[in-house]
Design a protein around this motif. Sequence first.
Motif, PDB file in Angstrom:
ATOM      1  N   PRO B  32     -22.547  15.547 -17.419  1.00 35.04           N
ATOM      2  CA  PRO B  32     -23.576  14.635 -17.953  1.00 35.04           C
ATOM      3  C   PRO B  32     -23.231  13.160 -17.744  1.00 35.04           C
ATOM      4  O   PRO B  32     -24.119  12.319 -17.700  1.00 35.04           O
ATOM      5  CB  PRO B  32     -23.626  14.988 -19.451  1.00 35.04           C
ATOM      6  CG  PRO B  32     -23.193  16.411 -19.494  1.00 35.04           C
ATOM      7  CD  PRO B  32     -22.120  16.521 -18.437  1.00 35.04           C
ATOM      8  N   GLY B  33     -21.962  12.846 -17.599  1.00 34.92           N
ATOM      9  CA  GLY B  33     -21.569  11.476 -17.329  1.00 34.92           C
ATOM     10  C   GLY B  33     -21.723  11.085 -15.864  1.00 34.92           C
ATOM     11  O   GLY B  33     -21.636   9.905 -15.516  1.00 34.92           O
ATOM     12  N   VAL B  34     -21.959  12.089 -15.028  1.00 33.04           N
ATOM     13  CA  VAL B  34     -21.998  11.872 -13.576  1.00 33.04           C
ATOM     14  C   VAL B  34     -23.405  12.072 -13.015  1.00 33.04           C
ATOM     15  O   VAL B  34     -23.834  11.371 -12.100  1.00 33.04           O
ATOM     16  CB  VAL B  34     -21.029  12.858 -12.874  1.00 33.04           C
ATOM     17  CG1 VAL B  34     -21.100  12.713 -11.363  1.00 33.04           C
ATOM     18  CG2 VAL B  34     -19.611  12.670 -13.388  1.00 33.04           C
ATOM     19  N   LEU B  69     -33.408  20.442 -10.082  1.00 36.16           N
ATOM     20  CA  LEU B  69     -32.966  20.683  -8.706  1.00 36.16           C
ATOM     21  C   LEU B  69     -31.944  19.639  -8.256  1.00 36.16           C
ATOM     22  O   LEU B  69     -30.997  19.962  -7.534  1.00 36.16           O
ATOM     23  CB  LEU B  69     -34.166  20.686  -7.757  1.00 36.16           C
ATOM     24  CG  LEU B  69     -35.140  21.867  -7.954  1.00 36.16           C
ATOM     25  CD1 LEU B  69     -36.376  21.693  -7.061  1.00 36.16           C
ATOM     26  CD2 LEU B  69     -34.452  23.201  -7.661  1.00 36.16           C
ATOM     27  N   ALA B  70     -32.117  18.413  -8.728  1.00 39.26           N
ATOM     28  CA  ALA B  70     -31.143  17.360  -8.401  1.00 39.26           C
ATOM     29  C   ALA B  70     -29.774  17.729  -8.971  1.00 39.26           C
ATOM     30  O   ALA B  70     -28.738  17.527  -8.324  1.00 39.26           O
ATOM     31  CB  ALA B  70     -31.612  16.020  -8.949  1.00 39.26           C
ATOM     32  N   TYR B  71     -29.777  18.273 -10.191  1.00 41.88           N
ATOM     33  CA  TYR B  71     -28.536  18.747 -10.819  1.00 41.88           C
ATOM     34  C   TYR B  71     -27.959  19.942 -10.070  1.00 41.88           C
ATOM     35  O   TYR B  71     -26.781  19.974  -9.730  1.00 41.88           O
ATOM     36  CB  TYR B  71     -28.824  19.130 -12.272  1.00 41.88           C
ATOM     37  CG  TYR B  71     -27.812  20.068 -12.895  1.00 41.88           C
ATOM     38  CD1 TYR B  71     -26.589  19.594 -13.349  1.00 41.88           C
ATOM     39  CD2 TYR B  71     -28.083  21.436 -13.033  1.00 41.88           C
ATOM     40  CE1 TYR B  71     -25.658  20.452 -13.924  1.00 41.88           C
ATOM     41  CE2 TYR B  71     -27.165  22.295 -13.598  1.00 41.88           C
ATOM     42  CZ  TYR B  71     -25.942  21.806 -14.041  1.00 41.88           C
ATOM     43  OH  TYR B  71     -25.033  22.654 -14.602  1.00 41.88           O
ATOM     44  N   PRO B  75     -23.515  17.284  -5.588  1.00 40.71           N
ATOM     45  CA  PRO B  75     -22.162  17.604  -5.103  1.00 40.71           C
ATOM     46  C   PRO B  75     -21.131  17.774  -6.220  1.00 40.71           C
ATOM     47  O   PRO B  75     -20.250  18.640  -6.120  1.00 40.71           O
ATOM     48  CB  PRO B  75     -21.796  16.404  -4.223  1.00 40.71           C
ATOM     49  CG  PRO B  75     -23.095  15.785  -3.831  1.00 40.71           C
ATOM     50  CD  PRO B  75     -24.069  16.083  -4.935  1.00 40.71           C
ATOM     51  N   SER B  76     -21.245  16.986  -7.296  1.00 44.84           N
ATOM     52  CA  SER B  76     -20.278  17.121  -8.388  1.00 44.84           C
ATOM     53  C   SER B  76     -20.440  18.459  -9.115  1.00 44.84           C
ATOM     54  O   SER B  76     -19.464  19.061  -9.568  1.00 44.84           O
ATOM     55  CB  SER B  76     -20.449  15.972  -9.389  1.00 44.84           C
ATOM     56  OG  SER B  76     -20.175  14.746  -8.762  1.00 44.84           O
ATOM     57  N   HIS B  77     -21.678  18.923  -9.228  1.00 44.71           N
ATOM     58  CA  HIS B  77     -21.932  20.225  -9.829  1.00 44.71           C
ATOM     59  C   HIS B  77     -21.447  21.341  -8.907  1.00 44.71           C
ATOM     60  O   HIS B  77     -20.748  22.263  -9.341  1.00 44.71           O
ATOM     61  CB  HIS B  77     -23.438  20.378 -10.124  1.00 44.71           C
ATOM     62  CG  HIS B  77     -23.811  21.718 -10.662  1.00 44.71           C
ATOM     63  ND1 HIS B  77     -24.882  22.433 -10.201  1.00 44.71           N
ATOM     64  CD2 HIS B  77     -23.228  22.481 -11.619  1.00 44.71           C
ATOM     65  CE1 HIS B  77     -24.957  23.567 -10.866  1.00 44.71           C
ATOM     66  NE2 HIS B  77     -23.970  23.628 -11.729  1.00 44.71           N
ATOM     67  N   ARG B  78     -21.804  21.234  -7.649  1.00 44.89           N
ATOM     68  CA  ARG B  78     -21.386  22.275  -6.691  1.00 44.89           C
ATOM     69  C   ARG B  78     -19.859  22.386  -6.653  1.00 44.89           C
ATOM     70  O   ARG B  78     -19.311  23.485  -6.512  1.00 44.89           O
ATOM     71  CB  ARG B  78     -21.902  21.976  -5.277  1.00 44.89           C
ATOM     72  CG  ARG B  78     -23.428  21.867  -5.097  1.00 44.89           C
ATOM     73  CD  ARG B  78     -24.249  22.900  -5.806  1.00 44.89           C
ATOM     74  NE  ARG B  78     -23.756  24.251  -5.681  1.00 44.89           N
ATOM     75  CZ  ARG B  78     -24.196  25.275  -6.413  1.00 44.89           C
ATOM     76  NH1 ARG B  78     -25.114  25.093  -7.344  1.00 44.89           N
ATOM     77  NH2 ARG B  78     -23.722  26.473  -6.229  1.00 44.89           N
ATOM     78  N   ALA B  79     -19.179  21.256  -6.769  1.00 41.95           N
ATOM     79  CA  ALA B  79     -17.718  21.270  -6.717  1.00 41.95           C
ATOM     80  C   ALA B  79     -17.129  22.045  -7.897  1.00 41.95           C
ATOM     81  O   ALA B  79     -16.174  22.817  -7.738  1.00 41.95           O
ATOM     82  CB  ALA B  79     -17.188  19.841  -6.701  1.00 41.95           C
ATOM     83  N   VAL B  80     -17.714  21.863  -9.085  1.00 41.26           N
ATOM     84  CA  VAL B  80     -17.236  22.615 -10.254  1.00 41.26           C
ATOM     85  C   VAL B  80     -17.506  24.104 -10.068  1.00 41.26           C
ATOM     86  O   VAL B  80     -16.655  24.953 -10.348  1.00 41.26           O
ATOM     87  CB  VAL B  80     -17.910  22.102 -11.548  1.00 41.26           C
ATOM     88  CG1 VAL B  80     -17.516  22.982 -12.735  1.00 41.26           C
ATOM     89  CG2 VAL B  80     -17.528  20.647 -11.807  1.00 41.26           C
TER      90      VAL B  80
END
Lengths: 99, 99
Positions: B32-34, B69-71, B75-80
């Motif tokens: 949520p911070g990103v 969809l943006a979430y 890339p930061s979500h996909r990385a997690v």
Amino acid sequence: MNGFRHVAMFRWVEGTTTGQQDEVAARLRELPGVIREIREYSLGADAGVNPGAYDFVLVADFADQDAYLAYRDHPSHRAVVDRYITPIVAERASIQYTT
Amino acid sequence: MNGFRHVAMFRWVEGTTTGQQDEVAARLRELPGVIREIREYSLGADAGVNPGAYDFVLVADFADQDAYLAYRDHPSHRAVVDRYITPIVAERASIQYTT
């Protein structure tokens, strides 16, 4: 928020009609008026964005675990489950957690 | 509320450590911070009330489907997902719906 949340997802059996699905949603929506322990109650059908998604979800919030248990075991809830949900459930996924 | 909600539940593979589970929760809590499209973000481990429950759940709220969809594709979500979640997932159940 400090509370206790119940989340349940369902896949309906093949051949389930939109009428049957609407009936489930309508009957569940009556429960917050009947079971005072329900703090928030959100439900909906899959938006169709992602393949493999479940068909229907319920997110219910309670003050604490005891309030959730009162809901889970409430005769009005059990009646909706037994009469409208169980006959059309192919798969169910659920979890409860402290919020 | 008018918005769009994503719900995902996971069962972890046998042998998953509490450290691995805590890492997933910690990494997700950074999102949520990103990712500015996240409106509300709630996650938790199963409280152990009902047998057969999933192990972990995420409930994420967005303004609309595009924000979700943006979430989803951020890339930061996909990385997690790729680094911390996928390696320990045995089963996943998800759904998106209009709230």
